[in-house]
Design an enzyme around this catalytic site. Structure first.
Site, PDB file in Angstrom:
ATOM      1  N   TYR A 167      -3.534  -1.010  15.244  1.00 33.84           N
ATOM      2  CA  TYR A 167      -4.332  -0.639  14.074  1.00 33.84           C
ATOM      3  C   TYR A 167      -5.434   0.345  14.458  1.00 33.84           C
ATOM      4  O   TYR A 167      -5.617   1.387  13.820  1.00 33.84           O
ATOM      5  CB  TYR A 167      -4.940  -1.905  13.459  1.00 33.84           C
ATOM      6  CG  TYR A 167      -5.797  -1.662  12.236  1.00 33.84           C
ATOM      7  CD1 TYR A 167      -5.209  -1.441  10.998  1.00 33.84           C
ATOM      8  CD2 TYR A 167      -7.201  -1.667  12.317  1.00 33.84           C
ATOM      9  CE1 TYR A 167      -5.994  -1.231   9.867  1.00 33.84           C
ATOM     10  CE2 TYR A 167      -7.981  -1.461  11.204  1.00 33.84           C
ATOM     11  CZ  TYR A 167      -7.378  -1.245   9.967  1.00 33.84           C
ATOM     12  OH  TYR A 167      -8.154  -1.031   8.860  1.00 33.84           O
ATOM     13  N   LYS A 171      -5.981   4.317  13.259  1.00 30.92           N
ATOM     14  CA  LYS A 171      -7.146   4.852  12.543  1.00 30.92           C
ATOM     15  C   LYS A 171      -7.819   5.976  13.355  1.00 30.92           C
ATOM     16  O   LYS A 171      -8.372   6.921  12.778  1.00 30.92           O
ATOM     17  CB  LYS A 171      -8.143   3.729  12.223  1.00 30.92           C
ATOM     18  CG  LYS A 171      -7.599   2.676  11.233  1.00 30.92           C
ATOM     19  CD  LYS A 171      -7.216   3.257   9.875  1.00 30.92           C
ATOM     20  CE  LYS A 171      -6.885   2.163   8.858  1.00 30.92           C
ATOM     21  NZ  LYS A 171      -6.447   2.666   7.548  1.00 30.92           N
TER      22      LYS A 171
HETATM   23  P1  NDP Z   1      -5.271  -4.860   1.453  1.00 30.49           P
HETATM   24  O1  NDP Z   1      -4.370  -5.441   2.483  1.00 30.49           O
HETATM   25  O2  NDP Z   1      -6.023  -5.763   0.563  1.00 30.49           O
HETATM   26  O3  NDP Z   1      -4.456  -3.809   0.535  1.00 30.49           O
HETATM   27  C1  NDP Z   1      -3.644  -2.855   1.136  1.00 30.49           C
HETATM   28  C2  NDP Z   1      -3.087  -1.968   0.050  1.00 30.49           C
HETATM   29  O4  NDP Z   1      -2.261  -0.976   0.671  1.00 30.49           O
HETATM   30  C3  NDP Z   1      -2.197  -2.746  -0.931  1.00 30.49           C
HETATM   31  O5  NDP Z   1      -2.350  -2.214  -2.223  1.00 30.49           O
HETATM   32  C4  NDP Z   1      -0.805  -2.451  -0.397  1.00 30.49           C
HETATM   33  O6  NDP Z   1       0.233  -2.549  -1.361  1.00 30.49           O
HETATM   34  C5  NDP Z   1      -1.014  -0.991   0.009  1.00 30.49           C
HETATM   35  N1  NDP Z   1       0.088  -0.514   0.832  1.00 30.49           N
HETATM   36  C6  NDP Z   1       0.437  -0.868   2.087  1.00 30.49           C
HETATM   37  N2  NDP Z   1       1.551  -0.218   2.468  1.00 30.49           N
HETATM   38  C7  NDP Z   1       1.909   0.584   1.424  1.00 30.49           C
HETATM   39  C8  NDP Z   1       2.967   1.486   1.182  1.00 30.49           C
HETATM   40  N3  NDP Z   1       3.926   1.711   2.100  1.00 30.49           N
HETATM   41  N4  NDP Z   1       3.000   2.143   0.007  1.00 30.49           N
HETATM   42  C9  NDP Z   1       2.059   1.939  -0.927  1.00 30.49           C
HETATM   43  N5  NDP Z   1       1.054   1.060  -0.787  1.00 30.49           N
HETATM   44  C10 NDP Z   1       0.990   0.385   0.384  1.00 30.49           C
HETATM   45  O7  NDP Z   1      -6.249  -3.900   2.265  1.00 30.49           O
HETATM   46  P2  NDP Z   1      -7.745  -3.390   1.952  1.00 30.49           P
HETATM   47  O8  NDP Z   1      -7.934  -3.189   0.509  1.00 30.49           O
HETATM   48  O9  NDP Z   1      -8.658  -4.264   2.722  1.00 30.49           O
HETATM   49  O10 NDP Z   1      -7.713  -1.988   2.721  1.00 30.49           O
HETATM   50  C11 NDP Z   1      -7.657  -0.719   2.087  1.00 30.49           C
HETATM   51  C12 NDP Z   1      -7.848   0.332   3.169  1.00 30.49           C
HETATM   52  O11 NDP Z   1      -9.129   0.134   3.805  1.00 30.49           O
HETATM   53  C13 NDP Z   1      -6.805   0.261   4.295  1.00 30.49           C
HETATM   54  O12 NDP Z   1      -6.441   1.557   4.679  1.00 30.49           O
HETATM   55  C14 NDP Z   1      -7.551  -0.451   5.418  1.00 30.49           C
HETATM   56  O13 NDP Z   1      -7.025  -0.121   6.685  1.00 30.49           O
HETATM   57  C15 NDP Z   1      -8.964   0.050   5.211  1.00 30.49           C
HETATM   58  N6  NDP Z   1      -9.998  -0.834   5.778  1.00 30.49           N
HETATM   59  C16 NDP Z   1     -10.175  -2.105   5.305  1.00 30.49           C
HETATM   60  C17 NDP Z   1     -11.166  -2.913   5.855  1.00 30.49           C
HETATM   61  C18 NDP Z   1     -11.438  -4.297   5.364  1.00 30.49           C
HETATM   62  O14 NDP Z   1     -12.326  -4.959   5.924  1.00 30.49           O
HETATM   63  N7  NDP Z   1     -10.768  -4.800   4.339  1.00 30.49           N
HETATM   64  C19 NDP Z   1     -12.017  -2.441   6.972  1.00 30.49           C
HETATM   65  C20 NDP Z   1     -11.751  -1.078   7.376  1.00 30.49           C
HETATM   66  C21 NDP Z   1     -10.780  -0.323   6.783  1.00 30.49           C
HETATM   67  P3  NDP Z   1       1.154  -3.885  -1.514  1.00 30.49           P
HETATM   68  O15 NDP Z   1       0.390  -4.816  -2.412  1.00 30.49           O
HETATM   69  O16 NDP Z   1       2.415  -3.378  -2.124  1.00 30.49           O
HETATM   70  O17 NDP Z   1       1.348  -4.442  -0.134  1.00 30.49           O
END
Ligand code: NDP
Length: 244
Positions: A167, A171
Site C-alpha cells: 500500500y 501511494k
Molecule cells: P474505503 O475502503 O471505505 O472505500 C474505497 C472505495 O474505493 C470504495 O468506494 C470502493 O468501491 C472503491 N474502489 C476500490 N476499487 C475500485 C475499483 N476497481 N473501481 C472502482 N471503485 C473502486 O476507503 P476510504 O474511503 O477510506 O479511502 C478513499 C481513498 O483515501 C483511498 O484511495 C485510500 O487509499 C485513501 N486514504 C484513506 C485513508 C483512511 O484513513 N481511510 C487514509 C489515507 C488515504 P467498492 O465499494 O466497489 O469496493
C-alpha cells in the site's frame, strides 16, 4: 452542450471518503458524477444524494477496466463537453498492516498497484482531454501519509516501522505520478495535487481511526476548489504541505 456549471467526477463515490466528497462538492452547487464499480452502486449513491437536494449523476466505472473508462469519458463528453474536477479517490488497501516485504506476493503487489496506481494513470488519461476544456481543471489524487518516503525514512516519525509495504509503495508511486503530471501540465489551466485525507473512520481506515468522514473529505474538497494561485504538484493535508 458546454455548461457554465462546474462538473466533478469522483471515483469510488459509493462509500467512505468518496461518498462524502461527492456530497460536499454537491453542496457547493457542483454537478457531481458519482462513479462506482457497479452501476447499481452508482445509482444508489446518486439516489441518496439527490434525495438531499444535490445534482448527482451515476456512472459505472470500475477504474481497472478500460471499457468502463472509455464509456465514462464518452458519457461526460456527450453530456457536458468538459470536466472541471477529477477526484481519483478509489483505492484498495487489503490486509493493510500485514504487508511485510518478505511476505507480500507479486499477485498482491499487482492488485494494489493495479488499482492505486495503474488505474489512476489510465482514468486520468481518459479524462484529460475533457479537463483541458475546463477553465480551471483540478485533479486530486487520494494518496496517504503512508506514501511519504521522507517520513518512512525518519526513525522518529509516527509512521516509521509501519509494515504496509504494498500500500505504502503504491501511494509513493501515485505521488510520483502527481509530480510528473503537474510538471507536464504546467502550461495549462490544470492543477494536480496529492491529498492525504487523514486517518479516517471508513472500511479501510477502520473504527480505530480518529477522524470522522466529513473531516476526511475536507482535503479533497479544498484541493478541488483551489484558485489560480493554489498549489500545484504538491502533497497536502488540511492545507498543510507534507514531505514526499
Ligand atoms: P474505503 O475502503 O471505505 O472505500 C474505497 C472505495 O474505493 C470504495 O468506494 C470502493 O468501491 C472503491 N474502489 C476500490 N476499487 C475500485 C475499483 N476497481 N473501481 C472502482 N471503485 C473502486 O476507503 P476510504 O474511503 O477510506 O479511502 C478513499 C481513498 O483515501 C483511498 O484511495 C485510500 O487509499 C485513501 N486514504 C484513506 C485513508 C483512511 O484513513 N481511510 C487514509 C489515507 C488515504 P467498492 O465499494 O466497489 O469496493
Amino acid at each position: 452542450m458546454a455548461t457554465d456549471k462546474k462538473i466533478a467526477l469522483v471515483t469510488g463515490a459509493n462509500r467512505g471518503i468518496g461518498l462524502e466528497t461527492a456530497r460536499q462538492l454537491g453542496q457547493k452547487g457542483i454537478t457531481v458524477i458519482a462513479a462506482a464499480r457497479s452501476l447499481s452502486a452508482a445509482e444508489e449513491t446518486a439516489d441518496k444524494l439527490k434525495a438531499e437536494g444535490l445534482d448527482v449523476v451515476p456512472v459505472k466505472l470500475d477504474v481497472t477496466k478500460a471499457a468502463d473508462r472509455e464509456a465514462a469519458a464518452k458519457f461526460v463528453a456527450d453530456h457536458y463537453g468538459k470536466l472541471d474536477i477529477l477526484i481519483n479517490n478509489a483505492g484498495v488497501g487489503d490486509d493493510l498492516f500485514n504487508q511485510k516485504v518478505s511476505e507480500t506476493s507479486e499477485e498482491e503487489l499487482l492488485k494494489i498497484f493495479g488499482t492505486n496506481v495503474f488505474a489512476v494513470v489510465a482514468v486520468t488519461r481518459a479524462f484529460l482531454p475533457l479537463l483541458k476544456k475546463s477553465d480551471a481543471g483540478r485533479i486530486v489524487n487520494l494518496s496517504s501519509i503512508l506514501g511519504s518516503l521522507t517520513l518512512h525514512a525518519d526513525p522518529n516519525s509516527p509512521i516509521a516501522g509501519v509494515k504496509a509495504f504494498a500500500y505504502d509503495a503504491s501511494k509513493a508511486a501515485l505521488n510520483s505520478f502527481t509530480i510528473h503530471l503537474a510538471a507536464e501540465l504546467k502550461d495549462t489551466k490544470i492543477k494536480v495535487n496529492s491529498a492525504h485525507p487523514g486517518w479516517v473512520k471508513t472500511e479501510m481506515g477502520t473504527e480505530a481511526a480518529p477522524m470522522e468522514i466529513p473531516e476526511g473529505a475536507q482535503t479533497s474538497v479544498e484541493l478541488a476548489l483551489i484558485g489560480e494561485d493554489g498549489p500545484n504538484g504538491r502533497f497536502i493535508h488540511l492545507g498543510q504541505e507534507l514531505p514526499w
